[in-house]
Design a protein around this motif. Structure first.
Motif, PDB file in Angstrom:
ATOM      1  N   SER A   1       0.781 -36.989 -15.554  1.00  0.00           N
ATOM      2  CA  SER A   1       1.363 -36.281 -16.685  1.00  0.00           C
ATOM      3  C   SER A   1       2.200 -35.121 -16.169  1.00  0.00           C
ATOM      4  N   SER A   2       3.054 -34.607 -17.009  1.00  0.00           N
ATOM      5  CA  SER A   2       3.886 -33.471 -16.628  1.00  0.00           C
ATOM      6  C   SER A   2       3.028 -32.223 -16.496  1.00  0.00           C
ATOM      7  N   GLU A   3       3.445 -31.336 -15.588  1.00  0.00           N
ATOM      8  CA  GLU A   3       2.755 -30.069 -15.372  1.00  0.00           C
ATOM      9  C   GLU A   3       3.685 -28.925 -15.747  1.00  0.00           C
ATOM     10  N   MET A   4       3.066 -27.825 -16.263  1.00  0.00           N
ATOM     11  CA  MET A   4       3.856 -26.682 -16.741  1.00  0.00           C
ATOM     12  C   MET A   4       3.390 -25.403 -16.050  1.00  0.00           C
ATOM     13  N   LEU A   5       4.341 -24.556 -15.711  1.00  0.00           N
ATOM     14  CA  LEU A   5       4.064 -23.199 -15.250  1.00  0.00           C
ATOM     15  C   LEU A   5       4.835 -22.227 -16.130  1.00  0.00           C
ATOM     16  N   ALA A   6       4.150 -21.156 -16.542  1.00  0.00           N
ATOM     17  CA  ALA A   6       4.801 -20.193 -17.433  1.00  0.00           C
ATOM     18  C   ALA A   6       5.851 -19.370 -16.684  1.00  0.00           C
ATOM     19  N   TRP A   7       5.506 -18.915 -15.499  1.00  0.00           N
ATOM     20  CA  TRP A   7       6.453 -18.101 -14.710  1.00  0.00           C
ATOM     21  C   TRP A   7       5.968 -18.008 -13.269  1.00  0.00           C
ATOM     22  N   ALA A   8       6.864 -17.546 -12.408  1.00  0.00           N
ATOM     23  CA  ALA A   8       6.533 -17.250 -11.005  1.00  0.00           C
ATOM     24  C   ALA A   8       7.460 -16.145 -10.524  1.00  0.00           C
ATOM     25  N   SER A   9       6.908 -15.237  -9.755  1.00  0.00           N
ATOM     26  CA  SER A   9       7.710 -14.153  -9.182  1.00  0.00           C
ATOM     27  C   SER A   9       7.198 -13.854  -7.777  1.00  0.00           C
ATOM     28  N   ALA A  10       7.978 -13.098  -7.013  1.00  0.00           N
ATOM     29  CA  ALA A  10       7.633 -12.799  -5.629  1.00  0.00           C
ATOM     30  C   ALA A  10       8.070 -11.381  -5.280  1.00  0.00           C
ATOM     31  N   GLN A  11       7.334 -10.765  -4.355  1.00  0.00           N
ATOM     32  CA  GLN A  11       7.708  -9.451  -3.854  1.00  0.00           C
ATOM     33  C   GLN A  11       7.001  -9.177  -2.536  1.00  0.00           C
ATOM     34  N   ILE A  12       7.565  -8.226  -1.786  1.00  0.00           N
ATOM     35  CA  ILE A  12       7.034  -7.815  -0.491  1.00  0.00           C
ATOM     36  C   ILE A  12       6.187  -6.569  -0.684  1.00  0.00           C
ATOM     37  N   HIS A  13       5.070  -6.492   0.032  1.00  0.00           N
ATOM     38  CA  HIS A  13       4.286  -5.261   0.008  1.00  0.00           C
ATOM     39  C   HIS A  13       3.655  -5.025   1.371  1.00  0.00           C
ATOM     40  N   CYS A  14       3.403  -3.757   1.687  1.00  0.00           N
ATOM     41  CA  CYS A  14       2.780  -3.344   2.935  1.00  0.00           C
ATOM     42  C   CYS A  14       1.426  -2.738   2.619  1.00  0.00           C
ATOM     43  N   GLN A  15       0.383  -3.287   3.219  1.00  0.00           N
ATOM     44  CA  GLN A  15      -0.974  -2.835   2.975  1.00  0.00           C
ATOM     45  C   GLN A  15      -1.441  -1.948   4.118  1.00  0.00           C
ATOM     46  N   PHE A  16      -2.042  -0.803   3.784  1.00  0.00           N
ATOM     47  CA  PHE A  16      -2.517   0.170   4.772  1.00  0.00           C
ATOM     48  C   PHE A  16      -4.041   0.233   4.730  1.00  0.00           C
ATOM     49  N   HIS A  17      -4.657   0.168   5.919  1.00  0.00           N
ATOM     50  CA  HIS A  17      -6.107   0.272   6.020  1.00  0.00           C
ATOM     51  C   HIS A  17      -6.453   1.221   7.158  1.00  0.00           C
ATOM     52  N   ALA A  18      -7.390   2.129   6.920  1.00  0.00           N
ATOM     53  CA  ALA A  18      -7.786   3.117   7.926  1.00  0.00           C
ATOM     54  C   ALA A  18      -9.282   3.064   8.157  1.00  0.00           C
ATOM     55  N   SER A  19      -9.679   3.322   9.404  1.00  0.00           N
ATOM     56  CA  SER A  19     -11.096   3.381   9.761  1.00  0.00           C
ATOM     57  C   SER A  19     -11.691   4.678   9.216  1.00  0.00           C
ATOM     58  N   GLU A  20     -12.761   4.561   8.425  1.00  0.00           N
ATOM     59  CA  GLU A  20     -13.370   5.749   7.826  1.00  0.00           C
ATOM     60  C   GLU A  20     -13.986   6.666   8.868  1.00  0.00           C
ATOM     61  N   SER A  21     -14.370   6.133  10.021  1.00  0.00           N
ATOM     62  CA  SER A  21     -14.978   6.960  11.061  1.00  0.00           C
ATOM     63  C   SER A  21     -13.941   7.742  11.873  1.00  0.00           C
ATOM     64  N   ARG A  22     -12.656   7.402  11.725  1.00  0.00           N
ATOM     65  CA  ARG A  22     -11.612   8.058  12.515  1.00  0.00           C
ATOM     66  C   ARG A  22     -10.587   8.795  11.668  1.00  0.00           C
ATOM     67  N   VAL A  23     -10.365   8.331  10.426  1.00  0.00           N
ATOM     68  CA  VAL A  23      -9.301   8.884   9.593  1.00  0.00           C
ATOM     69  C   VAL A  23      -9.897   9.445   8.315  1.00  0.00           C
ATOM     70  N   ALA A  24      -9.514  10.676   7.971  1.00  0.00           N
ATOM     71  CA  ALA A  24      -9.954  11.320   6.735  1.00  0.00           C
ATOM     72  C   ALA A  24      -8.779  11.368   5.774  1.00  0.00           C
ATOM     73  N   LEU A  25      -8.783  10.460   4.802  1.00  0.00           N
ATOM     74  CA  LEU A  25      -7.706  10.394   3.824  1.00  0.00           C
ATOM     75  C   LEU A  25      -8.091  11.169   2.575  1.00  0.00           C
ATOM     76  N   PRO A  26      -7.119  11.764   1.883  1.00  0.00           N
ATOM     77  CA  PRO A  26      -7.438  12.463   0.637  1.00  0.00           C
ATOM     78  C   PRO A  26      -7.983  11.495  -0.401  1.00  0.00           C
ATOM     79  N   ALA A  27      -8.903  11.988  -1.228  1.00  0.00           N
ATOM     80  CA  ALA A  27      -9.524  11.155  -2.255  1.00  0.00           C
ATOM     81  C   ALA A  27      -8.485  10.713  -3.269  1.00  0.00           C
ATOM     82  N   GLN A  28      -8.596   9.462  -3.718  1.00  0.00           N
ATOM     83  CA  GLN A  28      -7.688   8.908  -4.712  1.00  0.00           C
ATOM     84  C   GLN A  28      -8.466   8.526  -5.950  1.00  0.00           C
ATOM     85  N   GLY A  29      -7.756   8.574  -7.061  1.00  0.00           N
ATOM     86  CA  GLY A  29      -8.387   8.214  -8.321  1.00  0.00           C
ATOM     87  C   GLY A  29      -8.731   6.742  -8.369  1.00  0.00           C
TER      88      GLY A  29
END
Length: 386
Positions: free
Chosen positions: A38-66
């Motif tokens: 049977s036919s298949e339907m998709l409502a929409w599709a989009s794409a984007q680039i993002h950069c994810q940052f991760h820090a070690s809690e034992s080495r880096v002290a980041l300001p608290a975020q909401g």
């Protein structure tokens, strides 16, 4: 079911400021001969680039975020590319809609080209001991009244820092356009900024100017060291020579290590005076007693990160030297001119030694992204079934 395949044809490594292109194919894998097809339907599709940052809690002290909502309702049609990812989203590009209301008959497929400039104001891809920066292309798809499905394609970004500006000149955009310009010439024009950046990189790392250093300790001169340049690009060999004939102190052994230093900026350090994280990437060890000269060659791996600096972390490169020297002069073995028998020289069983080290800072810059793609841990291709 719909199969979604994303493929970066040119490879998974890009220079910041370069155009990333990805072919995204949507396929209905059911055969039209199947009774349940049977036919298949998709409502929409989009794409984007993002950069994810991760820090070690034992080495880096980041300001608290909401508290941020990381749960997406089934009826929500907003694409959150970093949903379910560890760490924080450092940057993202505006989402681009690939299509709306796609219908695929059994066996039918459609391919869309996603094109976006890799942001020039972001950090390079980096996996350190304290900090990680990871780039991904995220493609979001949704059926009607269904949750959004995400397809992520990780890739690597190289950043040219410390180079003359502008890195990617834009003079072509303001020049008169030719309405009869062929597509082939247009694509060649689009590639000029990358070519200019690579040419500038090649010129910078090709300059040779011998640097001479006298290696000494508290007892006197050990050797003279020569290195032909201090700026390299990924994949190059670092070559240096030692001249021990000019030394006053016997050198028994030396080692040279290629090291990177990962330093957290002071305001983000977990502890005051926190030590710099040092990682080794290659080592040359050689015994050199009674040796007049010696040399070493250390390759810079293609998969390491060139030096860079952000408001959180700085990555530097250096050559780390270690020397083992004798405290007393050591006479070389003597061979008589007319001696016919074989002479065996046995080294001393006990030698009083001194050890000392020295660090020589160097610069490591990126290389051609196509070359770095050959050793990348990423394939530039990923798929998902919806």
């Amino acid at each position: 079911m719909i199969e979604v395949v994303a493929s970066m044809a040119r490879g998974p490594v890009f220079l910041a400021g370069e155009v990333l292109e990805c072919l995204i194919t949507f396929t209905n894998p059911m055969s039209h001969l199947s009774t349940s097809a049977s036919s298949e339907m998709l409502a929409w599709a989009s794409a984007q680039i993002h950069c994810q940052f991760h820090a070690s809690e034992s080495r880096v002290a980041l300001p608290a975020q909401g508290n941020k909502q990381d749960v997406q309702a089934e009826s929500d049609t907003v694409l959150i590319p970093s949903r379910g990812e560890r760490g924080q989203c450092m940057l993202d590009t505006p989402p681009k809609i690939l299509f709306c209301d796609l219908r695929l008959d059994p066996g039918e497929s459609k391919t869309y080209l996603y094109s976006e400039v890799v942001p020039v104001d972001g950090p390079p891809s980096f996996r350190g001991q304290a900090v990680k920066y990871v780039y991904k292309l995220t493609i979001g798809c949704q059926r009607v009244n269904s949750p959004i499905k995400l397809l992520r394609v990780p890739f690597r970004v190289l950043v040219l820092q410390g180079m003359p500006e502008p890195l990617f000149p834009q003079d072509e955009e303001v020049s008169p356009s030719n309405p009869f310009l062929e597509e082939e010439e247009a694509s060649r024009r689009d590639a000029r900024p990358l070519e200019r950046a690579l040419d500038m990189l090649m010129v910078t790392t090709s300059r040779r100017c011998p640097h001479m250093f006298n290696i000494t300790n508290v007892r006197g001169k050990v050797a003279k060291f020569c290195i032909f340049k201090t700026i390299y690009r990924l994949g190059e060999d670092i070559i240096g020579t030692f001249n021990f004939s000019e030394g006053d102190i016997p050198c028994l052994q030396y080692s040279v290590s290629l090291q990177s230093e990962e330093e957290i900026q002071q305001q983000y350090q977990r502890r005051p005076g926190q030590a710099v994280s040092v990682t080794g990437h290659g080592r040359h060890l050689e015994s050199c007693l009674h040796t007049a000269s010696s040399h070493f060659s250390l390759p810079i791996p293609l998969n390491v990160t060139p030096g860079f600096s952000t408001h959180i972390v700085t990555l530097r490169w250096r050559l780390h030297f270690e020397f083992v020297t004798a405290r007393e002069p050591m006479e070389p073995p003597t061979v008589l001119q007319n001696q016919s028998e074989v002479t065996v020289w046995t080294g001393a069983e006990h030698v009083d030694v001194d050890t000392f080290s020295w660090d020589l800072p160097i610069k490591v810059l990126p290389t051609n992204p196509a070359l770095a793609s050959y050793v990348s841990q990423f394939t530039g291709t990923n798929s998902i079934n919806i």
